[in-house]
Enzyme design. Structure first.
Site, PDB file in Angstrom:
ATOM      1  N   HIS A 184       0.867  -1.180   0.000  1.00  0.00           N
ATOM      2  CA  HIS A 184       0.000   0.000   0.000  1.00  0.00           C
ATOM      3  C   HIS A 184       0.900   1.225   0.000  1.00  0.00           C
ATOM      4  CE1 HIS A 184      -3.766   2.185   0.769  1.00  0.00           C
ATOM      5  NE2 HIS A 184      -2.917   3.077   1.258  1.00  0.00           N
ATOM      6  N   CYS A 185       0.739   2.069  -1.015  1.00  0.00           N
ATOM      7  CA  CYS A 185       1.653   3.220  -1.159  1.00  0.00           C
ATOM      8  C   CYS A 185       0.973   4.495  -0.649  1.00  0.00           C
ATOM      9  CB  CYS A 185       2.051   3.381  -2.624  1.00  0.00           C
ATOM     10  SG  CYS A 185       3.201   4.745  -2.865  1.00  0.00           S
ATOM     11  N   PRO A 186       1.468   5.107   0.442  1.00  0.00           N
ATOM     12  CA  PRO A 186       0.839   6.349   0.924  1.00  0.00           C
ATOM     13  C   PRO A 186       1.016   7.508  -0.050  1.00  0.00           C
ATOM     14  CG  PRO A 186       2.805   5.825   2.207  1.00  0.00           C
ATOM     15  CD  PRO A 186       2.568   4.669   1.296  1.00  0.00           C
ATOM     16  N   ASN A 189      -1.797   7.095  -2.221  1.00  0.00           N
ATOM     17  CA  ASN A 189      -3.055   6.894  -1.503  1.00  0.00           C
ATOM     18  C   ASN A 189      -3.842   5.751  -2.151  1.00  0.00           C
ATOM     19  OD1 ASN A 189      -4.938   7.374   0.487  1.00  0.00           O
ATOM     20  ND2 ASN A 189      -6.106   8.825  -0.774  1.00  0.00           N
TER      21      ASN A 189
END
Ligand SMILES: [Zn+2]
Ligand SMILES: [Zn+2]
Length: 361
Positions: A184-186, A189
């Protein structure tokens, strides 16, 4: 000597038997007996309530850290929009400085062919960065279909209570299962999965390329600007105009930001390039390493069934079927879909029999 020992051991054994017999026949008072029975009953009830066939030390550690996971997940979930805005603002600031501060300077000094090269390269790089970032944040990573009984699954998700196809993992931030989940890439998002993995990697690659280009190309301008800033506090003070002072500070900001991003993002891109070459995702890297060690201890060899060989892994990942696709699908913006549906993992037909038989060790 042996006779003396046997004479002593005989009475000792007899005493022990008598004691055990007395202890066994001793009757507990009714109150104590009731308490013991209730204690045993309570223990059985508690064990039956907490019984879990998947239980173990890992489950206990997971349960202990659950509040921390919850906090981290929520912080990342709510900060996702902030990170995306940050990427857009920082990238826009670099583009604005390039147009407003760098362009007027190089227009006076660079030759026409050199200017043309910079003009075409910088705009090609910028278009690819914007395209891949937009696609990475707006393309859903792919989710397992609900209510289908005909798909091949390998397990059941403990959170969703739904069947999971191979390479699918549960994202605790998105709170759902993701096909071929990488992470999951912040900064996006969004989850990186089957349908947007190529956009994520291409964005990282072209952004690194752009940052290296900016920091290398502006090195001379940065040195001049830095030297000029150091003279600001001299007496008598230098006669720089307001515009010149803003230009100096902007060039220093541009160089430091681009160099830092080039280093950090370059390392991340290189790591993902290694994983893609091996036919693994970030999550599979950990799973495969553990499996490799487990089988190695048994004298067996681990085989990664999604590894078709380095070049074919890249061709499958980038969706390159013919030689022309290296230009139209890699070096130019392209929104073609990845191979497969993310549920079944048969190699593409053009993967040679040799490549299909190559397995990672
Ligand atoms: Zn799930
Ligand atoms: Zn996610």
């Amino acid at each position: 000597m042996r006779g003396q020992w046997s004479l002593l051991l005989g009475p000792a054994r007899l005493c022990l038997r008598l004691l055990l017999l007395l202890g066994y026949r001793r009757r507990r008072p009714p109150l104590l007996r009731g308490l013991v029975q209730r204690w045993r009953y309570g223990k059985v009830c508690l064990r039956s309530l907490l019984y879990n066939s998947f239980g173990g030390s890992d489950t206990a550690v997971d349960a202990a850290f659950e509040p921390i996971y919850w906090l981290v997940d929520n912080v990342i979930r709510w900060c996702g929009v902030v990170f995306v805005v940050l990427v857009i603002v920082l990238t826009s600031s670099i583009v604005a400085i390039a147009y407003l501060c760098v362009l007027p300077l190089i227009l006076q000094t660079y030759s026409v062919p050199r200017l043309c090269w910079h003009f075409f390269y910088s705009h090609w790089n910028l278009i690819l960065i914007v395209f891949h970032y937009y696609q990475a944040i707006t393309t859903p990573p792919g989710y397992p279909p609900q209510g289908r009984n005909d798909m091949t699954t390998v397990s059941i998700c403990k959170k969703c209570i739904n069947p999971k196809p191979a390479r699918t993992h549960h994202c605790s931030i998105c709170n759902r299962c993701v096909l071929k989940m990488d992470h999951h890439c912040p900064w996006l998002n969004n989850c990186v999965g089957h349908y947007n993995h190529r956009y994520f990697f291409s964005f990282c690659f072209f952004m690194t390329l752009g940052c290296v280009y900016c920091s290398y190309g502006s090195w001379d301008l940065f040195r001049e600007a830095y030297a000029a800033i150091e003279t600001y506090h001299q007496t008598p003070p230098p006669t720089f105009s307001f515009r010149e002072r803003v230009t100096h500070k902007s060039l220093v900001y541009l160089w430091f930001l681009c160099s830092s991003v080039a280093l950090a993002l370059g390392a991340l891109t290189a790591w993902h390039a290694v994983l893609i070459s091996r036919g693994e995702t970030s999550i599979e890297r950990h799973i495969n390493r553990k499996e490799r060690q487990r089988l190695q201890a048994k004298g067996r060899v681990f085989r990664n069934h999604y590894n078709y060989g380095c070049l074919d892994n890249w061709k499958v990942f980038l969706g390159v079927d013919t030689g022309r696709h290296w230009l139209t699908r890699v070096l130019l913006p392209s929104s073609h879909l990845p191979h497969g549906n993310g549920i079944s993992w048969d190699p593409p037909p053009w993967v040679t029999a040799h490549s299909a038989s190559v397995m990672a060790v």
